[in-house]
Design a protein around this motif. Structure first.
Motif, short mmCIF file in Angstrom:
data_model
loop_
_atom_site.label_atom_id
_atom_site.label_comp_id
_atom_site.label_asym_id
_atom_site.label_seq_id
_atom_site.Cartn_x
_atom_site.Cartn_y
_atom_site.Cartn_z
N GLU A 19 0.82 -1.22 0.00
CA GLU A 19 0.00 0.00 0.00
C GLU A 19 0.85 1.27 0.00
O GLU A 19 0.33 2.34 -0.26
N ILE A 20 2.11 1.15 0.28
CA ILE A 20 2.98 2.32 0.24
C ILE A 20 3.02 2.90 -1.17
O ILE A 20 3.04 4.12 -1.35
N THR A 21 3.01 2.03 -2.17
CA THR A 21 3.16 2.51 -3.55
C THR A 21 1.90 2.38 -4.39
O THR A 21 1.76 3.10 -5.38
N GLU A 22 0.98 1.49 -4.06
CA GLU A 22 -0.22 1.32 -4.88
C GLU A 22 -1.47 1.18 -3.99
O GLU A 22 -1.44 0.53 -2.95
N ALA A 23 -2.56 1.79 -4.45
CA ALA A 23 -3.82 1.70 -3.71
C ALA A 23 -4.50 0.36 -3.92
O ALA A 23 -5.21 -0.13 -3.04
N VAL A 24 -4.30 -0.23 -5.09
CA VAL A 24 -4.93 -1.52 -5.41
C VAL A 24 -3.83 -2.51 -5.79
O VAL A 24 -2.93 -2.19 -6.58
N ASN A 25 -3.89 -3.70 -5.22
CA ASN A 25 -2.89 -4.73 -5.49
C ASN A 25 -3.58 -6.08 -5.64
O ASN A 25 -4.67 -6.30 -5.12
N ASN A 26 -2.91 -6.97 -6.37
CA ASN A 26 -3.42 -8.33 -6.47
C ASN A 26 -3.31 -9.03 -5.12
O ASN A 26 -2.30 -8.87 -4.41
N LEU A 27 -4.31 -9.82 -4.80
CA LEU A 27 -4.30 -10.57 -3.54
C LEU A 27 -3.05 -11.45 -3.46
O LEU A 27 -2.41 -11.55 -2.41
N GLY A 28 -2.67 -12.07 -4.57
CA GLY A 28 -1.50 -12.93 -4.58
C GLY A 28 -0.24 -12.17 -4.22
O GLY A 28 0.64 -12.68 -3.51
N SER A 49 -7.62 -1.49 0.48
CA SER A 49 -8.06 -1.38 1.87
C SER A 49 -9.13 -0.31 1.99
O SER A 49 -9.17 0.65 1.22
N ARG A 50 -9.99 -0.48 2.97
CA ARG A 50 -11.00 0.53 3.23
C ARG A 50 -10.33 1.85 3.61
O ARG A 50 -10.83 2.93 3.28
N GLN A 51 -9.18 1.77 4.26
CA GLN A 51 -8.46 2.97 4.64
C GLN A 51 -8.00 3.75 3.41
O GLN A 51 -8.09 4.98 3.38
N SER A 52 -7.50 3.04 2.39
CA SER A 52 -7.07 3.72 1.16
C SER A 52 -8.26 4.38 0.47
O SER A 52 -8.15 5.50 -0.06
N TRP A 53 -9.39 3.68 0.44
CA TRP A 53 -10.57 4.27 -0.19
C TRP A 53 -11.04 5.51 0.58
O TRP A 53 -11.39 6.53 -0.01
N ARG A 54 -11.03 5.44 1.91
CA ARG A 54 -11.42 6.59 2.72
C ARG A 54 -10.50 7.78 2.45
O ARG A 54 -10.94 8.93 2.43
N GLN A 55 -9.22 7.50 2.25
CA GLN A 55 -8.27 8.57 1.98
C GLN A 55 -8.61 9.27 0.67
O GLN A 55 -8.52 10.50 0.57
N SER A 73 0.57 2.68 -19.58
CA SER A 73 0.45 4.14 -19.45
C SER A 73 1.35 4.67 -18.36
O SER A 73 1.79 5.82 -18.42
N GLY A 74 1.63 3.87 -17.34
CA GLY A 74 2.38 4.34 -16.19
C GLY A 74 1.49 4.88 -15.09
O GLY A 74 1.98 5.30 -14.04
N GLU A 75 0.18 4.89 -15.32
CA GLU A 75 -0.74 5.42 -14.31
C GLU A 75 -0.77 4.56 -13.05
O GLU A 75 -0.66 3.33 -13.12
N LYS A 76 -0.95 5.22 -11.92
CA LYS A 76 -1.09 4.53 -10.65
C LYS A 76 -2.52 4.00 -10.51
O LYS A 76 -3.42 4.38 -11.26
N THR A 77 -2.71 3.15 -9.52
CA THR A 77 -4.04 2.62 -9.25
C THR A 77 -4.80 3.55 -8.31
O THR A 77 -4.22 4.33 -7.57
N SER A 78 -6.11 3.42 -8.34
CA SER A 78 -6.99 4.22 -7.47
C SER A 78 -8.03 3.31 -6.86
O SER A 78 -8.65 2.49 -7.55
N SER A 79 -8.25 3.44 -5.55
CA SER A 79 -9.28 2.65 -4.88
C SER A 79 -10.65 2.96 -5.43
O SER A 79 -11.45 2.06 -5.72
N SER A 80 -10.97 4.25 -5.57
CA SER A 80 -12.29 4.66 -6.06
C SER A 80 -12.54 4.11 -7.45
O SER A 80 -13.64 3.63 -7.76
N GLU A 81 -11.51 4.15 -8.29
CA GLU A 81 -11.64 3.64 -9.66
C GLU A 81 -11.82 2.13 -9.64
O GLU A 81 -12.68 1.58 -10.33
#
Length: 984
Positions: A321-330, A380-386, A866-874
């Motif tokens: 979570e330091i670098t990405e809001a969304v990650n694969n479970l694996g 995480s719910r925390q990332s989405w809240r942020q 693209s190089g775009e980061k992930t977003s929880s909301s997205e």
């Protein structure tokens, strides 16, 4: 590790390769076995029969023939895949050279754990109403073959998992072809599951291991390193070939794997063992002694406690979570396992992660976000809240500020400027709006800095503009161009808004490089103080290193934004066209507009060609041409080759000085708090004193090893410059106050270009600042800096955070302008993406040249990545629901309460500032004794707070149990209820 590859050839040849042997004769101790749920359905068990395997490889299952029907009436069936599971070399040595059969058993058990995980990922693909649907079946058929030797005839314990191309949903159902996309994506996870299961099994047998928590690799302790090297001829040949040909990454190095394959040589198992014993020599007895010693400790290694398993799972969640809001479970599972090899297994931490999902603190995503294929995305719910808090801040900022300038002042200033039409409209809208948070989204080189300078000239008296940016060089650049004071975002937020009022305008440049955490802190300061916040950026350029893309997200959530679409930096038609096409995503056209594009398949030769092209330039042209690379490894190669070329042409002084430098270790905040991530030889510097340990601020402390306290907690052993040993617990210090470096050596000579790598206030140097060494006497360098041509003497034996300054990374070049640029873009680099490419070529005013390994592959990758980061909301599919309009309707009453609260906070803040001012004016002068007493009182207060902090951290340490895993914020915001879609 696990190396997957697609099977090619005739079924009969493939079956013979695995069942009979290829480069040596298989022995009786090399087992084969059927596995997977389909094996039970098909009545397959025990050793693999070559004839049965051949039939199944051909796609024949009972009366069914799998495959694709071709137009000529034939059926084509792909036979399957080979997932090769390779044991660590020390494990191979103990199993095959020392002859410990228990190690073989541990390997086979760990392979089974990897197979089970891979089977969970099995899918089939079907088409419905024109759409391709992926369905998880969790059923495979695998033929496993364990082998003991490599092509170089080294001891090499490995198992081939031959996955047959078939699956179904349940027993008795007809077969379908297997979809391997997810299994390929999860092979690194399966490899880590294998290593953790193997390491845990070895520790149960009494073996001790040495681990690398960053890579998740391990070796058995005591097996000599030179023996491991001696028995690694195959790996050495592959690495040497890859190094000689500049091949980077696992995929690229497969070429080296095939290029270095030796001809087949038939050798029997007994002869092989005799050869290994002879090559081991006297060390054979030492290996057997390790095995005997392990037997004495067998059975003493206990399973992890609930607290230990929770800690490993929590690390996997937090680290990613330091670098990405969304990650694969694996990936979450793999990261937690890798940091705790030998301590936990998959079954130990998976249940902890599942608890998070049950409590909805870890949420499944169902929409694509970022570039990675998120087969089982989690946020995480925390990332989405942020991210949801960004919407709240935008809403609270509407109609919450006074205009920066009046219409009369704007008209007066505009008459004396040469701003284009777009810039004038952007200036007027920004200056007159009453919204506290606004943005100017402009293409690279659209003159945003010039616009800020004019805004400052037009601002009402008493208004103060402050330039901010994620990097010190970008902040300083905007500050200099706009003639306003500047700070990095980190240093600004660290002061918590001290001295800031509603008369300040915070101008944030390169807003696209800002992560969620720092964005929130800036928005909090703006809300508390009433200061205007103006975001400047271009979402097409390189994004944040930390989690999030708040600038991108806020614009889509409803942030008031003005657009600048006309670039003024580029001054030739060709580079203007290249930038325009790159921004539009037309990368083939963009490449065609560059000055030149050179193709070099060998990365090492690519660097040589770039350096040769640069060396051929005249001195003035060299100064005007910047070499841009994607990563630090390539930067080091280019710098080294340029120095060689300059030496040959006498561009540098003949005599070098060998100097020690400190290179940032790149540890994350969570790693800095864990002793296991520190290694001997590293150098630490602290931004705060640690009085209890006698640790001084900014002094160097060398790591000499790790240790344990009586309570079992791991600590780091440090040595200061006087040889004093310090036992330090990383959990007792804030991560932002810890700087970790790897010591390296560099040759330096008069004439060298130098780049500073860390902000140094004592020397007034910024990160990435460059200059030229005019004179060098030992370690005392006389340097002329590019920024202001000032000449400064620097003792490089004391100030070590520098490096050669010829090539520059794209990230550090952002916000800068150069007449021309040379760009290296090897397709294999994971950092080749659309954002980095666009950022690189937009640095140039007049032209850019590019070198790559394959133009077509580069275009394809730029279109794909693209190089775009992930977003929880997205990822949660909440972009529409979390927009400011929908959010305001939902939370109208709550927003009204918050607006009243923020006004109250600002009034109280102004009252306190006024009281302090009056107190200073009315306070009588104090005597020297009073000054000393006040100083002593403050020291005592600092010590009290320090000791209280230690006690608090000690209590936290005792209470850090499984409850920590379930901790989360409880802000009064709605729960996300994303529409559930099929897991892809």
């Amino acid at each position: 590790m696990i190396q997957p590859q697609r099977l090619h050839g005739q079924p009969a040849n493939i079956a013979r390769y695995y069942t009979v042997g290829d480069y040596y004769t298989k022995g009786g101790n090399e087992p084969s076995e059927w596995g997977g749920k389909l094996a039970v359905d098909l009545g397959l068990s025990g050793p693999v029969d070559a004839k049965v395997l051949r039939t199944l490889l051909a796609g024949k299952v009972d009366d069914q023939q799998l495959g694709r029907h071709r137009s000529d009436g034939t059926i084509h069936h792909h036979p399957g895949w080979d997932f090769a599971v390779n044991a660590p070399k020390s494990v191979s040595i103990m199993a095959l050279v020392a002859g410990d059969s228990r190690v073989l058993e541990a390997h086979e058990g760990a392979v089974t754990a990897a197979i089970s995980y891979l089977e969970e990922q099995a899918q089939l693909r079907r088409r419905e109403e024109g759409k391709v649907l992926y369905e998880t079946t969790g059923r495979i058929l695998v033929a496993r073959f364990t082998e003991h030797g490599s092509r170089e005839l080294d001891p090499h314990l490995h198992t081939h998992l031959v996955l047959l191309n078939m699956t179904n949903h349940e027993s008795g159902e007809r077969m379908a072809s297997l979809e391997s996309r997810v299994m390929y994506g999860e092979q690194r996870v399966a490899g880590q599951i294998y290593r953790n299961a193997l390491a845990f099994g070895l520790r149960e047998q009494g073996y001790e291991i040495d681990t690398d928590p960053r890579s998740g690799l391990f070796e058995i302790r005591g097996v000599p390193g030179d023996l491991i090297q001696q028995f690694s001829r195959r790996a050495e040949a592959i690495e040497e070939h890859a190094r000689d040909h500049g091949l980077v990454g696992q995929k690229a190095q497969r070429a080296s794997f095939y290029a270095t394959r030796k001809a087949k040589a038939k050798v029997g198992e007994e002869e092989l063992t005799a050869q290994w014993h002879q090559r081991a020599g006297d060390r054979l007895e030492a290996l057997r002694a390790i095995a005997v010693s392990s037997q004495e400790r067998e059975g003493k290694h206990l399973p992890p406690t609930q607290r230990e398993a929770s800690r490993a799972a929590l690390f996997g969640l937090r680290q990613l979570e330091i670098t990405e809001a969304v990650n694969n479970l694996g990936d979450i599972l793999r990261t937690g396992l890798a940091a705790h090899v030998g301590e936990v297994r998959l079954e130990d931490i998976r249940s902890r992660v599942e608890e998070h999902e049950v409590m909805r603190k870890l949420l499944p995503t169902h929409e694509q976000t970022g570039d990675k294929i998120l087969t089982r995305g989690r946020t995480s719910r925390q990332s989405w809240r942020q991210e949801l808090a960004l919407t709240q801040h935008i809403a609270l900022g509407l109609d919450d500020a006074r205009p920066i300038a009046s219409s009369d002042r704007l008209l007066a200033v505009l008459e004396g400027t040469n701003l284009n039409g777009q810039q004038q409209r952007a200036l007027i809208e920004t200056a007159l709006t009453r919204d506290r948070i606004t943005a100017i989204h402009g293409v690279a080189g659209s003159g945003k800095s010039t616009l800020v300078r004019v805004l400052g000239e037009a601002a009402e008296p008493g208004t103060t503009l402050i330039a901010l940016a994620p990097t010190s060089s970008a902040a300083a650049e905007l500050g200099a161009k706009a003639n306003i004071q500047s700070h990095t975002v980190a240093s600004f937020v660290a002061r918590g808004g001290q001295g800031i009022t509603d008369r300040h305008v915070l101008v944030l440049d390169e807003a696209g490089q800002l992560g969620n955490r720092q964005a929130r802190r800036l928005l909090d300061i703006s809300r508390t103080t009433g200061a205007r916040l103006l975001l400047l950026g271009d979402e097409k350029q390189t994004g944040a290193i930390e989690q999030g893309k708040p600038f991108w997200l806020m614009r889509r959530l409803g942030l008031p934004t003005v657009e600048l679409t006309e670039a003024v930096r580029q001054e030739t038609k060709s580079i203007k066209a290249a930038v325009t096409q790159a921004r539009a995503g037309n990368f083939a056209e963009a490449l065609a507009k560059l000055d030149s594009v050179s193709t070099v398949t060998d990365n090492e030769k690519m660097a040589e060609q770039v350096v040769n092209a640069w060396i051929r330039l005249k001195p003035d042209s060299r100064t005007a041409t910047n070499i841009l690379v994607l990563d630090n490894a390539t930067r080091l190669i280019v710098n080294s080759k340029i120095r060689e070329a300059l030496k040959n042409e006498s561009g540098l002084a003949a005599e070098d000085s060998r100097l020690s430098i400190l290179a940032p270790a790149g540890m994350t905040d969570i790693e800095k708090h864990m002793a296991r991530f520190y290694r001997a030889g590293q150098v630490l510097r602290f931004d705060r004193e640690i009085a209890g340990l006698g640790v001084a601020r900014h002094a160097d402390y060398r790591v000499v090893g790790l240790g344990r306290e009586t309570n079992g907690r791991q600590i780091v052993r440090l040595v200061d410059e006087n040889g004093r040993t310090i036992r330090w617990d990383p959990q007792t210090a804030r991560a932002r106050h810890i700087n970790v470096f790897n010591p390296e050596n560099r040759d330096l000579a008069a004439g060298d270009r130098i780049q500073w790598r860390l902000v140094n206030r004592e020397l007034d140097l910024r990160n990435a600042e460059r200059g030229t060494v005019e004179r060098l006497e030992g370690a005392l360098a006389t340097i002329r800096w590019d920024r202001d041509s000032r000449v400064q003497q620097v003792d490089l034996s004391e100030h070590k955070t520098w490096d050669h300054g010829y090539a520059e990374t794209v990230y550090s070049a952002q916000s800068k302008t150069y007449p021309r640029v040379f760009v290296l873009a090897p397709v294999e680099s994971p950092l080749v993406n659309a954002q980095n490419f666009y950022t690189a070529i937009t640095r140039a005013q007049f032209g850019a040249r590019l070198w790559t390994s394959n133009v077509e592959a580069l275009v394809s990758k730029l279109e794909r990545q693209s190089g775009e980061k992930t977003s929880s909301s997205e990822g949660l599919g909440r972009m529409k629901a979390d927009r400011i309009d929908a959010f305001s309707r939902r939370q109208g009453t709550h927003l009204a309460h918050l607006k009243a609260e923020q006004e109250r906070m600002r009034v109280e803040r102004r009252d306190r500032a006024l009281a302090r001012h009056l107190e200073r004016r009315e306070r009588p002068p104090r005597s020297g004794g009073e000054h000393l007493a006040e100083g002593a009182r403050r020291v005592v207060q600092v010590l009290d707070r320090f000791l209280e902090g230690i006690l608090d951290r000690a209590r936290v340490g005792r209470d850090t149990t499984a409850a920590e895993l379930s901790r989360s914020t409880t802000a009064p915001v709605p729960q996300p209820e994303p529409t559930r879609g099929p897991e892809r």
